[in-house]
Design a protein around this motif. Structure first.
Motif, short mmCIF file in Angstrom:
data_model
loop_
_atom_site.label_atom_id
_atom_site.label_comp_id
_atom_site.label_asym_id
_atom_site.label_seq_id
_atom_site.Cartn_x
_atom_site.Cartn_y
_atom_site.Cartn_z
N ILE A 54 0.86 -1.18 0.00
CA ILE A 54 0.00 0.00 0.00
C ILE A 54 0.90 1.23 0.00
CG2 ILE A 54 -1.75 1.35 1.21
CD1 ILE A 54 -2.82 -1.21 2.43
N PHE A 55 0.64 2.12 -0.97
CA PHE A 55 1.35 3.40 -1.06
C PHE A 55 0.35 4.51 -0.72
CE2 PHE A 55 3.83 0.58 -3.66
CZ PHE A 55 5.14 1.07 -3.64
N LEU A 56 0.71 5.37 0.22
CA LEU A 56 -0.18 6.46 0.63
C LEU A 56 0.28 7.78 0.01
CD1 LEU A 56 -0.74 5.74 4.42
CD2 LEU A 56 -2.29 5.25 2.52
N THR A 57 -0.70 8.56 -0.48
CA THR A 57 -0.38 9.89 -0.97
C THR A 57 -0.30 10.90 0.18
OG1 THR A 57 -2.71 10.45 -1.39
CG2 THR A 57 -1.46 9.46 -3.21
N HIS A 58 -1.17 10.75 1.18
CA HIS A 58 -1.13 11.64 2.35
C HIS A 58 -2.02 11.04 3.43
CE1 HIS A 58 -4.68 12.89 0.11
NE2 HIS A 58 -5.05 13.76 1.03
N GLY A 59 -2.03 11.69 4.58
CA GLY A 59 -2.68 11.09 5.73
C GLY A 59 -4.15 11.38 5.92
N HIS A 60 -4.78 12.21 5.10
CA HIS A 60 -6.19 12.52 5.31
C HIS A 60 -7.02 11.25 5.38
CE1 HIS A 60 -5.89 16.95 3.77
NE2 HIS A 60 -5.40 16.80 4.98
N ALA A 61 -8.05 11.29 6.22
CA ALA A 61 -8.76 10.07 6.59
C ALA A 61 -9.37 9.33 5.42
CB ALA A 61 -9.84 10.40 7.61
N ASP A 62 -9.84 10.05 4.40
CA ASP A 62 -10.46 9.38 3.25
C ASP A 62 -9.45 8.64 2.40
OD1 ASP A 62 -9.50 11.95 2.59
OD2 ASP A 62 -10.79 12.10 0.83
N HIS A 63 -8.16 8.89 2.63
CA HIS A 63 -7.10 8.22 1.89
C HIS A 63 -6.36 7.17 2.74
CE1 HIS A 63 -7.00 10.87 -1.75
NE2 HIS A 63 -7.72 11.61 -0.91
N SER A 64 -6.29 7.39 4.04
CA SER A 64 -5.49 6.50 4.89
C SER A 64 -6.28 5.71 5.90
CB SER A 64 -4.43 7.33 5.64
OG SER A 64 -5.02 8.11 6.66
N GLY A 65 -7.55 6.04 6.09
CA GLY A 65 -8.34 5.38 7.13
C GLY A 65 -8.54 3.90 6.91
N GLY A 66 -8.40 3.43 5.68
CA GLY A 66 -8.58 2.00 5.41
C GLY A 66 -7.39 1.14 5.75
N VAL A 67 -6.23 1.76 6.01
CA VAL A 67 -5.03 0.97 6.23
C VAL A 67 -5.19 0.02 7.41
CG1 VAL A 67 -2.60 1.05 6.89
CG2 VAL A 67 -3.45 2.59 5.13
N ALA A 68 -5.54 0.56 8.57
CA ALA A 68 -5.63 -0.27 9.77
C ALA A 68 -6.63 -1.42 9.62
CB ALA A 68 -5.96 0.59 10.99
N PRO A 69 -7.88 -1.17 9.16
CA PRO A 69 -8.80 -2.30 9.00
C PRO A 69 -8.37 -3.31 7.94
CG PRO A 69 -9.84 -0.24 8.33
CD PRO A 69 -8.58 0.12 9.00
N ILE A 70 -7.68 -2.86 6.88
CA ILE A 70 -7.18 -3.81 5.89
C ILE A 70 -6.12 -4.71 6.52
CG2 ILE A 70 -5.75 -3.99 3.80
CD1 ILE A 70 -7.30 -1.58 2.70
N LEU A 71 -5.22 -4.11 7.29
CA LEU A 71 -4.19 -4.90 7.96
C LEU A 71 -4.82 -5.89 8.95
CD1 LEU A 71 -1.45 -2.22 8.75
CD2 LEU A 71 -1.51 -3.83 6.85
N GLN A 72 -5.87 -5.46 9.63
CA GLN A 72 -6.53 -6.32 10.61
C GLN A 72 -7.29 -7.46 9.93
OE1 GLN A 72 -8.91 -3.44 12.70
NE2 GLN A 72 -7.11 -2.40 13.55
N HIS A 73 -7.80 -7.20 8.74
CA HIS A 73 -8.64 -8.19 8.05
C HIS A 73 -7.82 -9.28 7.38
CE1 HIS A 73 -12.25 -9.57 5.87
NE2 HIS A 73 -11.42 -9.79 4.87
N LEU A 74 -6.70 -8.92 6.79
CA LEU A 74 -5.91 -9.88 6.03
C LEU A 74 -4.95 -10.64 6.95
CD1 LEU A 74 -5.11 -7.76 2.85
CD2 LEU A 74 -6.83 -9.55 3.10
N SER A 75 -4.77 -11.89 6.66
CA SER A 75 -3.92 -12.72 7.52
C SER A 75 -2.45 -12.61 7.17
CB SER A 75 -4.35 -14.19 7.41
OG SER A 75 -4.26 -14.64 6.06
N HIS A 76 -2.13 -12.03 5.99
CA HIS A 76 -0.74 -11.90 5.59
C HIS A 76 -0.26 -10.46 5.80
CE1 HIS A 76 -3.03 -10.73 2.00
NE2 HIS A 76 -1.98 -9.99 1.66
N SER A 77 1.02 -10.26 5.76
CA SER A 77 1.57 -8.93 5.99
C SER A 77 1.48 -8.08 4.73
CB SER A 77 3.04 -9.03 6.45
OG SER A 77 3.82 -9.64 5.44
N ILE A 78 1.34 -6.77 4.96
CA ILE A 78 1.30 -5.78 3.89
C ILE A 78 2.45 -4.80 4.13
CG2 ILE A 78 -0.05 -3.96 2.78
CD1 ILE A 78 -1.39 -6.59 2.45
N THR A 79 3.18 -4.47 3.08
CA THR A 79 4.25 -3.49 3.19
C THR A 79 3.69 -2.11 2.88
OG1 THR A 79 5.87 -5.15 2.51
CG2 THR A 79 6.55 -2.85 2.41
N LEU A 80 3.88 -1.17 3.80
CA LEU A 80 3.34 0.17 3.67
C LEU A 80 4.44 1.16 3.27
CD1 LEU A 80 1.10 0.36 6.88
CD2 LEU A 80 0.47 -0.44 4.60
#
Length: 249
Positions: free
Chosen positions: A67-93
């Motif tokens: 996952i590559f982030l353009t900036h921290g605003h919630a509509d762009h970055s808010g999905g990171v934590a739940p995606i990491l929690q949902h998937l069983s494998h690691s994601i490189t940020l």
């Protein structure tokens, strides 16, 4: 939604194509040949819709590796934590230095979420979580993943932590512009502490100096040919010291 070979739009909210949660930005997914790379993550309120869209496109969420982030605003970055929690494998940020610092602070005020709530952009019930960034990228840093070459470009203005990405894949170049630039050469200036007209104009000029075919902004319409024309139109204002038209204005 498959938009081009190896490029998919898997989330888009009300300022876009209404594929997913109303607060989501455009979330782009690129098949690098060595796993799927996601650009931004949406607001995180309904990641099931993102995974469903991936499946509709014939993509397996188990292949999401980056996952590559353009900036921290919630509509762009808010999905990171739940995606990491949902998937069983690691994601490189991946993120630029200032976006990484804001994500890792877990402090909503550093992404102006408190201001956005005050203006009614998000409901009081909305909550955001940060995340630890694995690779903090400097300006012009190039990352090679599979068949893709991904170059980070610092493009502050919409926010001080904003970056864009120039992606080269199979002989085509795409600009993932986040909120630095939108279709028609528009920008997004707003009343938050780190939004800057001067920085926006400098970023527009920088993007207008690039060559790219495909234009993948953070909201609204995209372009599959002659994408650079959107940056060049914005630069016609910036080169006169004027702000380009504001998105939705």
């Amino acid at each position: 939604m498959r938009v081009a070979p190896k490029i998919h739009l898997v989330a888009s909210g009300n300022i876009g194509f209404s594929l997913s949660d109303v607060y989501d930005c455009n979330v782009w997914l690129i098949d690098t040949g060595d796993g799927l790379a996601m650009f931004d993550s949406g607001a995180g309120r309904d990641i099931a819709s993102i995974f469903s869209e991936m499946t509709t496109c014939g993509l397996d969420p188990a292949d999401l590796k980056y996952i590559f982030l353009t900036h921290g605003h919630a509509d762009h970055s808010g999905g990171v934590a739940p995606i990491l929690q949902h998937l069983s494998h690691s994601i490189t940020l991946f993120a630029g230095a200032e976006a990484a610092a804001r994500m890792q602070s877990h402090d909503e005020t550093r992404i102006s979420l408190d201001t956005a709530r005050r203006y009614g952009v998000y409901p009081d019930s909305y909550r955001w979580e940060g995340a630890t960034i694995n690779h903090v990228l400097t300006d012009d840093a190039v990352t090679h993943i599979g068949n893709a070459t991904i170059r980070l470009l610092e493009t502050p203005g919409h926010s001080a932590d904003h970056c864009s990405y120039l992606v080269t894949l199979d002989g085509k170049t795409a600009l993932v512009s986040g909120d630095a630039l939108f279709a028609g050469g528009t920008v997004f200036l707003q009343d938050i502490p780190d939004c800057s007209v001067t920085a926006t104009l400098a970023s527009v000029r920088r993007l207008a100096g690039l060559s790219f075919d495909i234009f993948l902004p953070g909201h609204g319409a995209f372009a599959l040919k002659d994408g650079a024309r959107h940056a060049q139109r914005a630069a016609t204002f910036a080169n006169r010291g004027l702000a380009p038209p504001n998105m939705g204005g």
